[in-house]
Design a protein around this motif. Structure first.
Motif, PDB file in Angstrom:
ATOM      1  N   TYR A  12      -6.929 -85.933  -9.091  1.00  0.00           N
ATOM      2  CA  TYR A  12      -8.340 -85.550  -9.007  1.00  0.00           C
ATOM      3  C   TYR A  12      -8.520 -84.101  -9.485  1.00  0.00           C
ATOM      4  O   TYR A  12      -9.414 -83.805 -10.268  1.00  0.00           O
ATOM      5  CB  TYR A  12      -8.855 -85.707  -7.572  1.00  0.00           C
ATOM      6  N   ARG A  13      -7.657 -83.221  -9.011  1.00  0.00           N
ATOM      7  CA  ARG A  13      -7.764 -81.808  -9.388  1.00  0.00           C
ATOM      8  C   ARG A  13      -7.711 -81.635 -10.897  1.00  0.00           C
ATOM      9  O   ARG A  13      -8.563 -80.978 -11.495  1.00  0.00           O
ATOM     10  CB  ARG A  13      -6.647 -81.009  -8.726  1.00  0.00           C
ATOM     11  N   TRP A  14      -6.695 -82.215 -11.537  1.00  0.00           N
ATOM     12  CA  TRP A  14      -6.528 -82.026 -12.978  1.00  0.00           C
ATOM     13  C   TRP A  14      -7.448 -82.925 -13.792  1.00  0.00           C
ATOM     14  O   TRP A  14      -8.000 -82.497 -14.803  1.00  0.00           O
ATOM     15  CB  TRP A  14      -5.073 -82.241 -13.386  1.00  0.00           C
ATOM     16  N   GLY A  15      -7.629 -84.164 -13.379  1.00  0.00           N
ATOM     17  CA  GLY A  15      -8.385 -85.131 -14.167  1.00  0.00           C
ATOM     18  C   GLY A  15      -9.886 -85.031 -14.025  1.00  0.00           C
ATOM     19  O   GLY A  15     -10.625 -85.454 -14.917  1.00  0.00           O
ATOM     20  N   VAL A  16     -10.358 -84.490 -12.913  1.00  0.00           N
ATOM     21  CA  VAL A  16     -11.798 -84.372 -12.697  1.00  0.00           C
ATOM     22  C   VAL A  16     -12.216 -82.902 -12.637  1.00  0.00           C
ATOM     23  O   VAL A  16     -13.037 -82.459 -13.433  1.00  0.00           O
ATOM     24  CB  VAL A  16     -12.242 -85.125 -11.417  1.00  0.00           C
ATOM     25  N   VAL A  17     -11.654 -82.158 -11.696  1.00  0.00           N
ATOM     26  CA  VAL A  17     -12.093 -80.769 -11.487  1.00  0.00           C
ATOM     27  C   VAL A  17     -11.798 -79.907 -12.721  1.00  0.00           C
ATOM     28  O   VAL A  17     -12.714 -79.344 -13.325  1.00  0.00           O
ATOM     29  CB  VAL A  17     -11.443 -80.171 -10.222  1.00  0.00           C
ATOM     30  N   VAL A  18     -10.529 -79.810 -13.078  1.00  0.00           N
ATOM     31  CA  VAL A  18     -10.165 -78.965 -14.224  1.00  0.00           C
ATOM     32  C   VAL A  18     -10.799 -79.500 -15.507  1.00  0.00           C
ATOM     33  O   VAL A  18     -11.364 -78.737 -16.295  1.00  0.00           O
ATOM     34  CB  VAL A  18      -8.627 -78.848 -14.352  1.00  0.00           C
ATOM     35  N   ASP A  19     -10.751 -80.813 -15.718  1.00  0.00           N
ATOM     36  CA  ASP A  19     -11.287 -81.384 -16.949  1.00  0.00           C
ATOM     37  C   ASP A  19     -12.801 -81.179 -17.071  1.00  0.00           C
ATOM     38  O   ASP A  19     -13.298 -80.873 -18.152  1.00  0.00           O
ATOM     39  CB  ASP A  19     -10.940 -82.870 -17.055  1.00  0.00           C
ATOM     40  N   THR A  20     -13.531 -81.319 -15.973  1.00  0.00           N
ATOM     41  CA  THR A  20     -14.983 -81.114 -16.014  1.00  0.00           C
ATOM     42  C   THR A  20     -15.320 -79.681 -16.406  1.00  0.00           C
ATOM     43  O   THR A  20     -16.150 -79.440 -17.289  1.00  0.00           O
ATOM     44  CB  THR A  20     -15.615 -81.446 -14.647  1.00  0.00           C
ATOM     45  N   VAL A  21     -14.661 -78.720 -15.765  1.00  0.00           N
ATOM     46  CA  VAL A  21     -14.924 -77.315 -16.083  1.00  0.00           C
ATOM     47  C   VAL A  21     -14.471 -77.005 -17.505  1.00  0.00           C
ATOM     48  O   VAL A  21     -15.175 -76.322 -18.261  1.00  0.00           O
ATOM     49  CB  VAL A  21     -14.252 -76.375 -15.051  1.00  0.00           C
ATOM     50  N   LEU A  22     -13.332 -77.537 -17.911  1.00  0.00           N
ATOM     51  CA  LEU A  22     -12.814 -77.341 -19.273  1.00  0.00           C
ATOM     52  C   LEU A  22     -13.826 -77.805 -20.313  1.00  0.00           C
ATOM     53  O   LEU A  22     -14.137 -77.077 -21.262  1.00  0.00           O
ATOM     54  CB  LEU A  22     -11.496 -78.103 -19.448  1.00  0.00           C
ATOM     55  N   GLN A  23     -14.347 -78.991 -20.147  1.00  0.00           N
ATOM     56  CA  GLN A  23     -15.302 -79.518 -21.123  1.00  0.00           C
ATOM     57  C   GLN A  23     -16.571 -78.667 -21.180  1.00  0.00           C
ATOM     58  O   GLN A  23     -17.093 -78.409 -22.269  1.00  0.00           O
ATOM     59  CB  GLN A  23     -15.610 -80.979 -20.810  1.00  0.00           C
TER      60      GLN A  23
END
Length: 105
Positions: A12-23
């Motif tokens: 969840y941390r990498w696939g949702v949280v980090v990825d959402t902010v990254l995009q």
């Protein structure tokens, strides 16, 4: 005994949280005509600094970042509290991060 965070929490941390902010950050960089694009690792440090206040020191002469307090050492409860803090911080910045098990738009 402290329950360490789960693989599901880590995904969840990498696939949702980090990825959402990254995009969202990369969209803004593109809109600003910047040639730079952030990486997941950049965003992980950015999140720790901005939302959790965990980045302690940046040594520009050596290119080092010292991080105090690491998410990987947190219990499942502490990890969930950190995710709440991160979601609240970025919601205030206009970046919506879905909660675990919440459908993504």
């Amino acid at each position: 005994m402290i329950d360490k965070r789960t693989l599901k929490q880590n995904r969840y941390r990498w696939g949702v949280v980090v990825d959402t902010v990254l995009q969202e950050i990369n969209k803004q960089l593109e809109k600003d005509n910047s040639e730079y694009r952030a990486t997941p690792e950049d965003i992980d440090i950015f999140i720790k600094d901005k939302a959790l206040g965990l980045v302690h020191k940046v040594n520009t002469s050596l290119g080092e970042i010292t991080i105090t307090g690491k998410l990987r050492t947190r219990s499942t409860k502490d990890f969930e509290e950190a995710m709440l803090q991160i979601r609240a911080h970025f919601d205030n910045e206009g970046i919506y991060i879905p909660a675990p098990n919440e459908p993504m738009e």
